[in-house]
Write a protein that holds these residues in place. Structure first.
Motif, mmCIF file in Angstrom:
data_model
loop_
_atom_site.group_PDB
_atom_site.id
_atom_site.type_symbol
_atom_site.label_atom_id
_atom_site.label_comp_id
_atom_site.label_asym_id
_atom_site.label_seq_id
_atom_site.Cartn_x
_atom_site.Cartn_y
_atom_site.Cartn_z
ATOM 1 N N VAL A 1 0.848 -1.208 0.000
ATOM 2 C CA VAL A 1 0.000 0.000 0.000
ATOM 3 C C VAL A 1 0.878 1.251 0.000
ATOM 4 O O VAL A 1 0.625 2.219 -0.743
ATOM 5 C CB VAL A 1 -0.941 -0.009 1.217
ATOM 6 N N ALA A 2 1.939 1.242 0.816
ATOM 7 C CA ALA A 2 2.825 2.401 0.900
ATOM 8 C C ALA A 2 3.558 2.645 -0.411
ATOM 9 O O ALA A 2 3.775 3.806 -0.810
ATOM 10 C CB ALA A 2 3.828 2.210 2.035
ATOM 11 N N ALA A 3 3.938 1.575 -1.101
ATOM 12 C CA ALA A 3 4.649 1.726 -2.377
ATOM 13 C C ALA A 3 3.768 2.391 -3.417
ATOM 14 O O ALA A 3 4.254 3.163 -4.254
ATOM 15 C CB ALA A 3 5.119 0.353 -2.874
ATOM 16 N N ILE A 4 2.476 2.105 -3.384
ATOM 17 C CA ILE A 4 1.545 2.773 -4.307
ATOM 18 C C ILE A 4 1.360 4.236 -3.893
ATOM 19 O O ILE A 4 1.486 5.158 -4.702
ATOM 20 C CB ILE A 4 0.184 2.047 -4.322
ATOM 21 N N TYR B 1 -7.591 -3.192 -0.824
ATOM 22 C CA TYR B 1 -6.771 -4.361 -0.495
ATOM 23 C C TYR B 1 -7.648 -5.468 0.067
ATOM 24 O O TYR B 1 -8.660 -5.216 0.729
ATOM 25 C CB TYR B 1 -5.670 -3.994 0.510
ATOM 26 N N LEU B 2 -7.265 -6.691 -0.192
ATOM 27 C CA LEU B 2 -7.993 -7.841 0.311
ATOM 28 C C LEU B 2 -7.728 -7.981 1.802
ATOM 29 O O LEU B 2 -6.578 -8.029 2.244
ATOM 30 C CB LEU B 2 -7.550 -9.103 -0.427
ATOM 31 N N SER B 3 -8.801 -8.035 2.595
ATOM 32 C CA SER B 3 -8.693 -8.094 4.054
ATOM 33 C C SER B 3 -9.394 -9.338 4.571
ATOM 34 O O SER B 3 -10.484 -9.684 4.127
ATOM 35 C CB SER B 3 -9.326 -6.857 4.690
ATOM 36 N N PHE B 4 -8.749 -9.983 5.553
ATOM 37 C CA PHE B 4 -9.332 -11.159 6.190
ATOM 38 C C PHE B 4 -9.886 -10.832 7.578
ATOM 39 O O PHE B 4 -10.155 -11.737 8.371
ATOM 40 C CB PHE B 4 -8.304 -12.288 6.237
ATOM 41 N N GLY B 5 -10.057 -9.530 7.872
ATOM 42 C CA GLY B 5 -10.898 -9.126 8.988
ATOM 43 C C GLY B 5 -10.255 -8.830 10.321
ATOM 44 O O GLY B 5 -10.958 -8.538 11.286
ATOM 45 N N SER B 6 -8.912 -8.874 10.428
ATOM 46 C CA SER B 6 -8.242 -8.528 11.688
ATOM 47 C C SER B 6 -7.413 -7.270 11.458
ATOM 48 O O SER B 6 -6.221 -7.350 11.163
ATOM 49 C CB SER B 6 -7.350 -9.682 12.165
ATOM 50 N N PRO B 7 -8.030 -6.095 11.577
ATOM 51 C CA PRO B 7 -7.426 -4.856 11.062
ATOM 52 C C PRO B 7 -6.156 -4.432 11.772
ATOM 53 O O PRO B 7 -5.946 -4.705 12.964
ATOM 54 C CB PRO B 7 -8.537 -3.821 11.263
ATOM 55 N N VAL B 8 -5.297 -3.763 11.003
ATOM 56 C CA VAL B 8 -4.141 -3.071 11.561
ATOM 57 C C VAL B 8 -4.544 -1.624 11.834
ATOM 58 O O VAL B 8 -5.602 -1.167 11.410
ATOM 59 C CB VAL B 8 -2.932 -3.124 10.595
ATOM 60 N N ASN B 9 -3.685 -0.910 12.544
ATOM 61 C CA ASN B 9 -3.954 0.487 12.888
ATOM 62 C C ASN B 9 -3.372 1.376 11.790
ATOM 63 O O ASN B 9 -2.217 1.802 11.861
ATOM 64 C CB ASN B 9 -3.334 0.818 14.252
ATOM 65 N N TRP B 10 -4.177 1.670 10.773
ATOM 66 C CA TRP B 10 -3.680 2.437 9.624
ATOM 67 C C TRP B 10 -3.293 3.859 10.005
ATOM 68 O O TRP B 10 -2.366 4.435 9.420
ATOM 69 C CB TRP B 10 -4.708 2.449 8.501
ATOM 70 N N ALA B 11 -3.979 4.456 10.990
ATOM 71 C CA ALA B 11 -3.626 5.828 11.399
ATOM 72 C C ALA B 11 -2.218 5.862 11.986
ATOM 73 O O ALA B 11 -1.414 6.752 11.660
ATOM 74 C CB ALA B 11 -4.652 6.334 12.420
ATOM 75 N N GLU B 12 -1.898 4.907 12.855
ATOM 76 C CA GLU B 12 -0.555 4.852 13.445
ATOM 77 C C GLU B 12 0.495 4.576 12.376
ATOM 78 O O GLU B 12 1.568 5.196 12.364
ATOM 79 C CB GLU B 12 -0.504 3.765 14.520
ATOM 80 N N ILE B 13 0.182 3.665 11.469
ATOM 81 C CA ILE B 13 1.139 3.304 10.416
ATOM 82 C C ILE B 13 1.368 4.484 9.469
ATOM 83 O O ILE B 13 2.500 4.753 9.057
ATOM 84 C CB ILE B 13 0.633 2.062 9.668
ATOM 85 N N SER B 14 0.304 5.212 9.144
ATOM 86 C CA SER B 14 0.442 6.398 8.291
ATOM 87 C C SER B 14 1.373 7.420 8.917
ATOM 88 O O SER B 14 2.237 7.999 8.248
ATOM 89 C CB SER B 14 -0.933 7.031 8.048
ATOM 90 N N ALA B 15 1.183 7.641 10.224
ATOM 91 C CA ALA B 15 2.027 8.612 10.926
ATOM 92 C C ALA B 15 3.483 8.153 10.933
ATOM 93 O O ALA B 15 4.399 8.966 10.761
ATOM 94 C CB ALA B 15 1.510 8.798 12.354
ATOM 95 N N ARG B 16 3.698 6.878 11.119
ATOM 96 C CA ARG B 16 5.066 6.342 11.132
ATOM 97 C C ARG B 16 5.753 6.527 9.782
ATOM 98 O O ARG B 16 6.926 6.891 9.707
ATOM 99 C CB ARG B 16 5.024 4.851 11.475
ATOM 100 N N LEU B 17 5.020 6.232 8.714
ATOM 101 C CA LEU B 17 5.598 6.287 7.376
ATOM 102 C C LEU B 17 5.606 7.690 6.787
ATOM 103 O O LEU B 17 6.280 7.937 5.780
ATOM 104 C CB LEU B 17 4.836 5.343 6.436
ATOM 105 N N GLY B 18 4.847 8.593 7.386
ATOM 106 C CA GLY B 18 4.745 9.937 6.830
ATOM 107 C C GLY B 18 3.987 9.977 5.520
ATOM 108 O O GLY B 18 4.266 10.823 4.657
ATOM 109 N N LEU B 19 3.023 9.072 5.367
ATOM 110 C CA LEU B 19 2.216 8.998 4.152
ATOM 111 C C LEU B 19 0.739 9.058 4.525
ATOM 112 O O LEU B 19 0.343 8.651 5.620
ATOM 113 C CB LEU B 19 2.486 7.683 3.397
#
Length: 393
Positions: free
Chosen positions: A27-30, A41-59
């Motif tokens: 997702v970040a590469a796109i 993206y295909l999800s199997f229902g156990s979500p990650v914390n996209w807000a935290e990950i976005s802040a970490r990656l600066g994207l």
């Protein structure tokens, strides 16, 4: 003008740490080069914390999950799940294998549109095999389902070219030092002291609880570590790795802590792994993380991909009593993430002419029927086992 949309077909949000890292890297590469593109993206229902990950990656990551649902025979549910996407990515990880289910490749192929005009599809960061003879013949007869395909290891390239007759390229895995540092996971930063032994296991035929625990204890003693943390990278329902890791942890005693992975805690889980000063690693992406951070690793190899990571020939299950360095990739082999951006740009500009193979309708229905029958039998088997086993999960 309608917003462009790119789909990522992966084993995302399935309580599997390595595959969640791959999903995030994809997702970040796109987003890094196409922040105006909608990503599904295909999800199997156990979500990650996209807000935290976005802040970490600066994207600005706001991908849209497409929830996986099993098909019934004759259904087009999977094929239509990414309808409206202008391009599709499949990867990375070991999606095309038959170790866990005889029709695993169909799970991924079922999401590729069959009808013209076909959507361009990139396979990237993939590992192939082991594949049954049945699926090897089917994929050779079908031809490559990708307009362009980049595989993450030399063995996969050999399998694709010699057994399947596909034209493919090499790339590196999505999970590497660059990506981990972008995520803020850097060199070990534990407190001063004897150190911490990190362990990542999976249940595997021939690997027994007692000998495994004694092997870990010997390494902990020889390295002078004062604590042992057993990280369970794949801890979803019905996953035997958790049970096996808990059994090993009990055998090790009170100095061992078992840490199961949860998607919402991905960053904290990775940071806990980064605090280890030495490791016993059986999982591919635990090895990738620890190797990227310079942590000495005593590998346990169970498959060609884990042997290849350390540049070793595969001779079946092997428990190493020495530290092995990771294999060094040639500089000419690009990162999976660096393959994605330029390809997506060409695909959205109409410069990729789809020429991939598609599963015929009749073949889809046969595979749907067979997969459904196998899944029903497995569910009945689990139900029967729970009914007769006291305290079953």
């Amino acid at each position: 003008m309608a917003q462009s949309s790119v789909g990522l077909i992966c084993l995302g949000e399935a309580t599997n740490f390595g595959d969640d890292l791959i999903m995030i890297a994809g997702v970040a590469a796109i987003a890094a080069q196409h922040d105006d593109v909608e990503v599904r993206y295909l999800s199997f229902g156990s979500p990650v914390n996209w807000a935290e990950i976005s802040a970490r990656l600066g994207l600005r990551l706001d991908p849209r999950p497409v929830r996986y649902q099993r098909e019934l025979p004759g259904s087009r549910r999977s094929e239509l799940a990414f309808g409206g996407c202008d391009a599709l990515l499949v990867g990375g990880g070991g999606l095309f294998q038959t170790s866990h289910h005889p029709h695993t490749p169909y799970l991924w192929l079922s999401h590729l549109p069959r009808h013209l005009p076909t959507v361009p599809v990139l396979g990237v960061g993939l590992g192939l095999g082991p594949l049954s003879d049945d699926w090897s013949r089917r994929l050779r007869r079908l031809g490559s389902p990708f307009d362009e395909c980049h595989l993450r290891d030399a063995d996969s390239v050999t399998l694709a070219e010699e057994r399947l007759g596909w034209r493919v390229h090499r790339c590196r895995d999505f999970v590497d030092r660059v990506f981990l540092r972008q995520l803020g996971i850097d060199a070990p930063g534990g407190a001063a002291g004897p150190g911490q032994l990190g362990v990542a296991l999976r249940r595997w035929p021939g690997l027994e609880v007692g000998p495994t625990a004694r092997h870990i204890a010997r390494i902990a003693e020889s390295c002078g570590t004062d604590t042992i943390r057993v990280f369970v990278l794949e801890a979803g329902p019905h996953c035997p790795d958790l049970t096996f890791s808990e059994q090993v942890g009990r055998e090790l005693g009170r100095d061992a802590e078992v840490v199961p992975y949860r998607g919402v805690d991905l960053v904290a889980f990775a940071e806990a792994m980064a605090r280890c000063t030495v490791a016993v690693s059986m999982k591919l992406h635990s090895s990738a993380l620890w190797a990227a951070l310079g942590v000495p690793i005593f590998p346990i190899s169970y498959a060609p991909k884990t042997a290849a990571f350390f540049g070793e020939p595969f001779h079946g299950l092997t428990v190493y009593d020495r530290v092995l360095p990771p294999a060094v990739e040639p500089e000419t082999v690009p990162r999976a993430a660096d393959v994605v951006g330029p390809w997506v740009e060409r695909a959205l500009a109409g410069a990729v002419r789809p020429a991939r193979a598609v599963l015929p309708r009749g073949e889809r229905v046969r595979l749907q029927t067979s997969s459904t029958a196998i899944n029903v039998c497995r569910q009945l088997g689990r139900g029967l086992k729970s009914a007769v086993t006291p305290g079953a999960r």
